[in-house]
Design an enzyme around this catalytic site. Structure first.
Site, PDB file in Angstrom:
ATOM      1  N   HIS A   1      86.380  -3.151  59.124  1.00  0.00           N
ATOM      2  CA  HIS A   1      87.635  -2.666  59.689  1.00  0.00           C
ATOM      3  C   HIS A   1      88.586  -3.822  59.983  1.00  0.00           C
ATOM      4  O   HIS A   1      89.761  -3.779  59.666  1.00  0.00           O
ATOM      5  CB  HIS A   1      87.335  -1.879  60.963  1.00  0.00           C
TER       6      HIS A   1
ATOM      7  N   ASP B   1      85.041   1.831  64.291  1.00  0.00           N
ATOM      8  CA  ASP B   1      85.981   1.971  63.184  1.00  0.00           C
ATOM      9  C   ASP B   1      85.391   1.259  61.991  1.00  0.00           C
ATOM     10  O   ASP B   1      85.018   0.099  62.089  1.00  0.00           O
ATOM     11  CB  ASP B   1      87.319   1.323  63.548  1.00  0.00           C
TER      12      ASP B   1
ATOM     13  N   HIS C   1      90.389   2.411  57.897  1.00  0.00           N
ATOM     14  CA  HIS C   1      89.451   3.403  58.421  1.00  0.00           C
ATOM     15  C   HIS C   1      88.899   4.164  57.222  1.00  0.00           C
ATOM     16  O   HIS C   1      89.557   4.275  56.194  1.00  0.00           O
ATOM     17  CB  HIS C   1      90.170   4.412  59.316  1.00  0.00           C
TER      18      HIS C   1
ATOM     19  N   HIS D   1      86.052   9.778  68.100  1.00  0.00           N
ATOM     20  CA  HIS D   1      87.309   9.116  67.779  1.00  0.00           C
ATOM     21  C   HIS D   1      88.076   9.828  66.667  1.00  0.00           C
ATOM     22  O   HIS D   1      88.120   9.392  65.531  1.00  0.00           O
ATOM     23  CB  HIS D   1      87.073   7.650  67.369  1.00  0.00           C
TER      24      HIS D   1
END
Lengths: 588, 739
Positions: A64, A85, A302, A324
């Site tokens: 990420h 992430d 992402h 998330h």
């Protein structure tokens, strides 16, 4: 956290403290707090396994941002993967998120992009460079509002490479106008090992983060706006700061362009201009026509739906927890994953904030029997007795003598020696002891020649002098008890001599003592279980909340519908019996 | 039964020869380390050559010649083809060390044991791991886990832990307990009671002088420099030199000295460049300073990196300090500089490590040092006159043969595709990029011309008729002003040193006339040697900066680790014997010192079997916590699970009574404050602890030596019958767990 994360963490939060405009009292933390937290942060490298209280964890690259990690936690064999992430797509400098070697039991995975799909990398890079190319060729300026970290470095790499390949642009300056990005560059130049092969190979040649065509820009005052240029500036939302200052200057010229390279927060100017309004409000409150071209090209690192579903299909975790993500998007992702993973019996959970998810894993506990205890592998039905040693989540069974070999623990023997005043004849003690104990051996001490007595091979009495006798024994509960009784006996003789002892008075018939034990057992059972009755055929009937158990007092067998009760009664009875029955002194 | 473990040393036992050991675990053969020494004597590798093809995996522990020097040769000549495991710094610095070795050797001899390409291809099969990474082997080695751990000594230095079925085999050589400027100390002490420990006796007889050596080191250097002399530090290419550089940097900064420091190896600039990106492998202080101030310790301010001796010769006169590679002084820059400087009394040659056996450095470290030494000075000179003609004829002949061969091959192929490979045409920048990206090739400074001879440079595209030089079609762009030019093409290159090192291969024009180019390019050359005697008048000092645990700390560590079986390797016969005797007495009864090619079986004679702990049993077990451990006494009945595993069930009959066990480690020193905190007067008197007026507590028998002896502490408490006695006894009991 990883080394790179820790270095960036400090820069990022220090920067935050510096730019935050709240009063000192409202500040949640200051630089001092950051420095103190630095001492507490333990760093680990990718794949490095760390063990704390038997819980093991290690991390994988997440792709990420530099230093981003996915953590795998192993608690007694149950593995939980937390992706944070992550991105499964390799870009210019980051490795794609790794696929763990082992499938986790639970996978906690981000769902930011839900069921959306990204444009392929080469297409969006082409769009990006095309926009810049055409704008520059027309003599325009390009503004790229971007957050100082993460995507910014990737875009700079793209630009630097594009410039290298297009010599005609060499006189057109590229700036990155973010003091934080400038500071972070040192981190990027150092932690090359956390990046992908491509960068590492380039590094063999020269550090790819020492850009050849890009220079930092400290403030707008240092910037001479004389011709075409490319400026990357923070903040990414165009709320204020350098990116906004440049935007205000450039927005009304249609030759200029603004490239928004990723996710922008709702309510910021950057979000507003994506819908290309006719006019915008400048920082000084005036309105100006928005003539510059606005492009939204997402370079988000992402995972999108394609990546998420392939990742999960390869990992095949039996439990998935989605976190998330915006709740609708998450719901859509859940439904889609459910259909896709329909035949694998996967559980997908989407907890809300503060809602805890509880799962129970019944892992088999395995122990390793080692050393002397394991010289012979036992048959079914034999007994195994030894010390069970648990360290972390590993179990070992060993003989007490082996304890110091296989662990850092050691055993001890305590020898006790006590002197008791006694002035009577030694023979009296012997006589009295023989009345109580089955085995009393008398001999003489080899060194001093004084007479000794040995009770049950445990406690030795010695006549040290006219006025004293000494006793010594090796500590353990039974010996301690025997010695106490001997001490009491000796003191009694002291006090009561001479006295005629009536023999056999204290000795009760076996039957009698048996009855007494029976009573005690019954009383104890009542105190434990309440409703205890003597049933027919000599069994005891115990009734607890409607569950009935039958206890055979002779064999200790328990019959009951309820497993739990059965076990409890059995254990209780065993312990009571142990307490009531005479202590077998002849134990090894 | 336990896992079967056999150890066979292939080199480096009972002497200080390079390290190389075969460790076989349940039939899976590990070659741990693959070392060679600075003499590059192939006979040393004899034992390795016999087993090379049976090896399943290679583990490397340190990035120096003694630990990995033979890898390229073994891969090329001995049929070693197993995957190699090492940490990233060992891989990278090892590669650089081998380049440096090769280039230094090549300078003075017709070195043909391996080439730069062999080095590259050998290191290509390296799998890089991070510290504490548990790497699960697959295939034949299923079930085996290897993990590197911090060893200290060199950057990336590794203590290998090989685990199978819960049994650990640990290989730890050249570790360092002391924390240094750039490295943390080893974590070897955190391993307790491994089944087998393989370790070295190299330093067993060697005790490190106390800390003041640092001042001695600095004094010696500054004294010589102030007196106008030069200082030579013969160092390794990429190992201990890093520590020395940091020490010197600090010293220079602290005392604001301005004498120049030169770091001269063929790979110095790449070494430092890589090291700068290895911060996560270094000690806490370095990482901390980077995290807080982004201050990379290896941005050297006082040190000039040189890759070429002529640059040193061109340096301004005056006192200077040079760190030059080849600590053995057998070849390389240090050799040449030594010969130049040795005859001047003002100069100083400062050794920071013991020279390898039989090398010039070892000779000079003798006491007293020799007055004069014979050295061979060799130089590579271009061929001239007849020699050149003969060489050229030979080359033409070879080329012709090759061309003939190629054309024969071509004829067989179809004529379908002609012309240069299209991939090569196009944007010239792309080609540049390709060249630059060719991974390790880039560091390896081989020139374009050199390729023809040594490695046959480029592979001719399959579509071309005959071998040809790469043809880059320049499809130039035109605009209103004519052809678009690349200004870069016209820039006179004026790059810094690092670039030069990187680009040696890239731009032919860049190489100066220095001798380095002679090695690299195909200019016909030969080696000219002459023997001369050098009067050693300069000052010779040896100050230990080896960064290895010394005899005392080796013994401390060993008795702490307390392996069940111990294998001693690498160390002189006396040192090995000394350590063996020590360990037999204080560490463990099983100490092995195998000879070369002698296979010893260190399979643990430990009996073990696995059982499942049933839920029923576990719900009745009450654990007591003791440090990291939790312990309990179990009495269980053996049963079987559905899949045939043994399982332990709660016992059905009353448990047989057992002798009670007191578990705990009593330290008299800890007991004293404990008792006094309970209001009892305590004092030590004659080895016993007097508590109150009459009661004494004593420890008898051999002091609790782990591994040896009975392992059970004997404690005696005595006193007259009184209340205190029982009180103190209760306190004493509270120090133990009764099971």
């Amino acid at each position: 956290m990883t080394h790179a994360t820790k270095a960036i963490y400090k820069l990022l939060l220090t920067d935050y403290v510096k730019v935050s405009k709240v009063s000192v009292e409202d500040m949640l933390f200051d630089e001092q707090d950051i420095n103190r937290s630095m001492d507490k942060i333990e760093v680990l490298d990718f794949h490095q396994t760390v063990e704390v209280n038997g819980i093991k964890f290690w991390c994988y690259t997440a792709g990420h941002v530099l230093g981003a990690a996915m953590f795998m936690v192993d608690i007694a064999g149950v593995r939980v993967l937390y992706t944070g992430d992550y991105s499964r797509e390799e870009d210019r400098h980051l490795r794609a998120a790794e696929l763990p070697q082992f499938s986790p039991d639970i996978c906690i995975i981000e769902s930011t992009y839900g069921v959306q799909l990204h444009q392929p990398r080469n297409i969006r890079e082409k769009r990006f460079t095309d926009v810049i190319h055409s704008t520059i060729s027309q003599g325009g300026r390009v503004l790229i509002p971007a957050f100082a970290l993460g995507r910014a470095q990737e875009l700079l790499l793209i630009l630097d490479e594009y410039w290298s390949n297009h010599p005609e642009f060499h006189n057109i300056p590229i700036y990155y106008a973010s003091p934080l990005a400038k500071k972070c560059m040192a981190v990027y130049q150092t932690y090359i090992l956390s990046m992908n092969e491509r960068i590492r190979n380039q590094f063999a040649n020269s550090n790819p983060f020492k850009f050849k065509h890009i220079s930092p820009l400290n403030s707008i005052d240092d910037f001479s706006d004389v011709g075409p240029s490319v400026v990357m500036a923070s903040p990414g939302g165009l709320q204020s700061g350098l990116s906004r200052q440049l935007f205000d200057i450039w927005c009304s010229d249609k030759k200029n362009a603004c490239v928004i390279p990723g996710y922008v927060v709702e309510g910021t100017l950057a979000k507003t201009i994506i819908s290309e309004p006719k006019e915008v409000t400048l920082m000084n409150g005036l309105t100006a026509p928005l003539n510059m071209q606005v492009h939204y090209i997402s370079f988000s690192a992402h995972a999108d739906y394609a990546q998420t579903s392939t990742f999960l299909k390869e990992l095949m975790p039996p439990n998935i927890i989605l976190v998330h993500g915006e709740s609708h998007e998450m719901g859509r992702l859940k439904t889609k994953l459910m259909t896709e993973l329909a035949d694998c019996n996967t559980k997908i959970i989407t907890p809300k904030n503060c809602q805890s998810v509880e799962m129970y894993f019944n892992s088999e506990k395995m122990a390793k029997t080692i050393g002397r205890l394991a010289e012979k592998t036992p048959e079914v039905g034999e007994t195994v007795s030894g010390i069970l040693v648990k360290k972390g989540f590993t179990y070992q069974i060993m003989a007490p003598d082996d304890l110091h070999i296989f662990s850092q623990l050691s055993t001890a023997n305590i020898t006790q020696r006590i002197t008791v005043p006694y002035s009577g004849a030694f023979g009296v003690i012997k006589y009295r002891l023989e009345q109580i104990y089955e085995s009393v051996e008398s001999s003489t001490d080899e060194e001093s020649g004084v007479p000794t007595l040995r009770v049950h091979d445990r406690v030795t009495l010695k006549q040290d002098s006219e006025k004293h006798i000494s006793m010594h024994w090796t500590s353990d509960p039974i010996s301690d008890m025997v010695s106490d009784s001997v001490v009491a006996l000796v003191l009694n003789i002291n006090r009561e001599v001479p006295k005629v002892v009536v023999e056999s008075e204290a000795i009760k018939s076996e039957e009698e003592s048996g009855k007494k034990a029976e009573k005690v057992i019954h009383a104890l059972l009542v105190s434990l279980f309440g409703d205890v009755k003597l049933g027919d055929n000599g069994k005891v009937v115990i009734n607890v909340d409607g569950n009935v158990a039958h206890l055979d007092k002779q064999s200790g067998d328990v019959e009951s519908e309820n497993e739990g009760l059965k076990e409890r009664v059995k254990t209780a009875f065993m312990r009571i019996q142990r307490a009531v029955k005479p202590i077998p002194l002849s134990a090894p | 039964m336990g896992t079967s473990v056999q150890v066979t040393p292939l080199s480096g036992v009972f002497n200080e020869n390079p390290l190389s050991y075969l460790v076989s675990i349940d039939g899976f053969n590990f070659l741990i380390d693959c070392g060679w020494n600075d003499h590059f004597d192939p006979s040393l590798l004899q034992p390795l050559s016999k087993v090379a093809s049976t090896i399943d995996a290679v583990l490397l522990s340190h990035p120096d010649t003694l630990h990995l020097g033979a890898l390229p040769y073994a891969m090329k000549q001995l049929g070693l083809s197993a995957p190699v495991f090492s940490t990233e710094p060992v891989y990278r610095l090892g590669l650089l060390t081998m380049y440096d070795q090769y280039l230094s050797r090549r300078q003075v001899s017709e070195f043909d044991l391996f080439t730069l390409d062999d080095i590259d291809s050998a290191f290509q099969s390296v799998t890089r791991l991070t510290y504490s990474q548990n790497y699960h082997l697959s295939g034949k080695g299923e079930g085996i886990v290897v993990a590197p751990h911090v060893a200290g000594h060199l950057l990336g230095g590794t203590v290998w832990k090989i685990t199978k079925d819960g049994e650990d085999v640990i290989y730890a050589v050249d570790y360092n307990r002391r924390k240094e400027k750039h490295l943390n100390g080893t974590v070897l002490e955190s391993f307790v009671r491994p089944a087998v420990l393989i370790t070295d006796a190299y330093n067993a007889l060697h005790n490190q002088p106390p800390r003041q050596q640092r001042e001695m080191f600095q004094d010696a250097i500054s004294k010589t420099l102030r007196a106008g002399g030069n200082v030579l530090l013969p160092v390794d290419s990429a190992g201990r030199v890093l520590e020395l550089l940091l020490i010197l940097e600090d010293y220079w900064a602290e005392h604001s000295l301005n004498y120049p420091i030169y770091f001269l190896t063929y790979v110095s600039s790449s070494t430092i460049d890589y090291v700068k990106s290895f911060l996560e492998w270094m000690g806490d202080s370095i990482t901390k300073s980077f995290e807080t101030s982004r201050d990379n310790a290896f941005l050297l301010k006082h040190v000039t990196l040189l890759i070429n001796k002529s640059e040193l010769d061109n340096a301004p006169d005056g006192p200077k300090l040079v760190l030059a590679s080849m600590a053995s002084l057998e070849a390389g820059f240090s050799h040449d500089i030594f010969v130049e400087w040795a005859s001047d009394v003002k100069n100083l040659v400062l050794f920071t490590e013991r020279g390898q056996f039989g090398t010039l450095a070892r000779m000079l470290q003798a006491d007293p040092p020799p007055k004069a030494v014979k050295v061979t000075m060799s130089r590579r000179v271009p061929l001239v006159g007849e020699e050149l003609i003969a060489y050229e004829e030979e080359q033409t002949r070879l080329k012709k043969e090759e061309a003939l061969k190629a054309s024969l091959v071509k004829e067989e192929e179809s004529k379908a595709s002609l012309g240069p490979d299209n991939n090569l045409s196009g944007d010239p920048m792309v080609i540049d990029a390709n060249n630059a990206n060719a991974s390790a090739d880039v560091v390896e400074p081989h020139g374009g011309r050199y390729r023809d001879i040594l490695i046959d440079g480029f592979v001719p595209p399959s579509t071309s008729v005959a071998p040809m030089f790469p043809f880059y079609e320049n499809n130039s762009e035109w605009d209103d002003f004519g052809e678009v030019i690349n200004p870069d093409d016209y820039i006179i290159k004026d790059e810094d040193m690092d670039q030069a090192a990187m680009h040696i291969g890239g731009d032919d024009g860049k190489l100066d006339e220095g001798s380095a180019s002679l090695i690299l390019d195909a200019k016909p050359s030969k080696v000219v040697s002459n023997e001369l005697t050098v009067q050693v008048k300069c000052l010779l000092i040896f100050i230990d900066y080896e960064g290895r645990a010394d005899g005392r700390s080796i013994k401390t560590i060993l008795s702490h680790v307390a392996p069940l079986k111990l294998v001693l390797v690498h160390g002189s016969a006396e040192a090995t014997e000394h350590l063996k005797q020590h360990c037999l007495k204080h560490v463990c009864p099983h100490v092995y010192t195998p000879q070369i090619e002698e296979t010893i079986d260190v399979t643990s004679d430990l009996c073990a079997y696995k059982v499942q702990l049933s839920e029923k049993l576990m719900s009745n077990v009450l654990f007591k916590k003791l440090g990291d451990y939790e312990i309990a006494w179990v009495d269980a009945e053996v049963g079987k699970t559905e899949n045939g595993m043994l399982s332990l069930l709660p016992i059905s009959t009353p448990a047989p009574p057992h002798k009670s066990v007191l578990v705990g480690d009593l330290k008299m020193a800890d007991l004293k404050p404990f008792l006094s905190s309970k209001g009892i007067q305590v004092e030590f008197a004659g080895g016993a602890l007097r508590c109150g007026e009459y009661v004494t507590i004593r420890k008898v028998g051999p002091a609790g030596q782990k591994g040896g002896g009975s392992g059970t502490q004997q404690i005696v408490i005595e006193g007259p019958l009184c209340e205190d006695y029982y009180k103190i006894r209760a306190y004493l009991y509270s120090q133990f767990y009764l099971l």
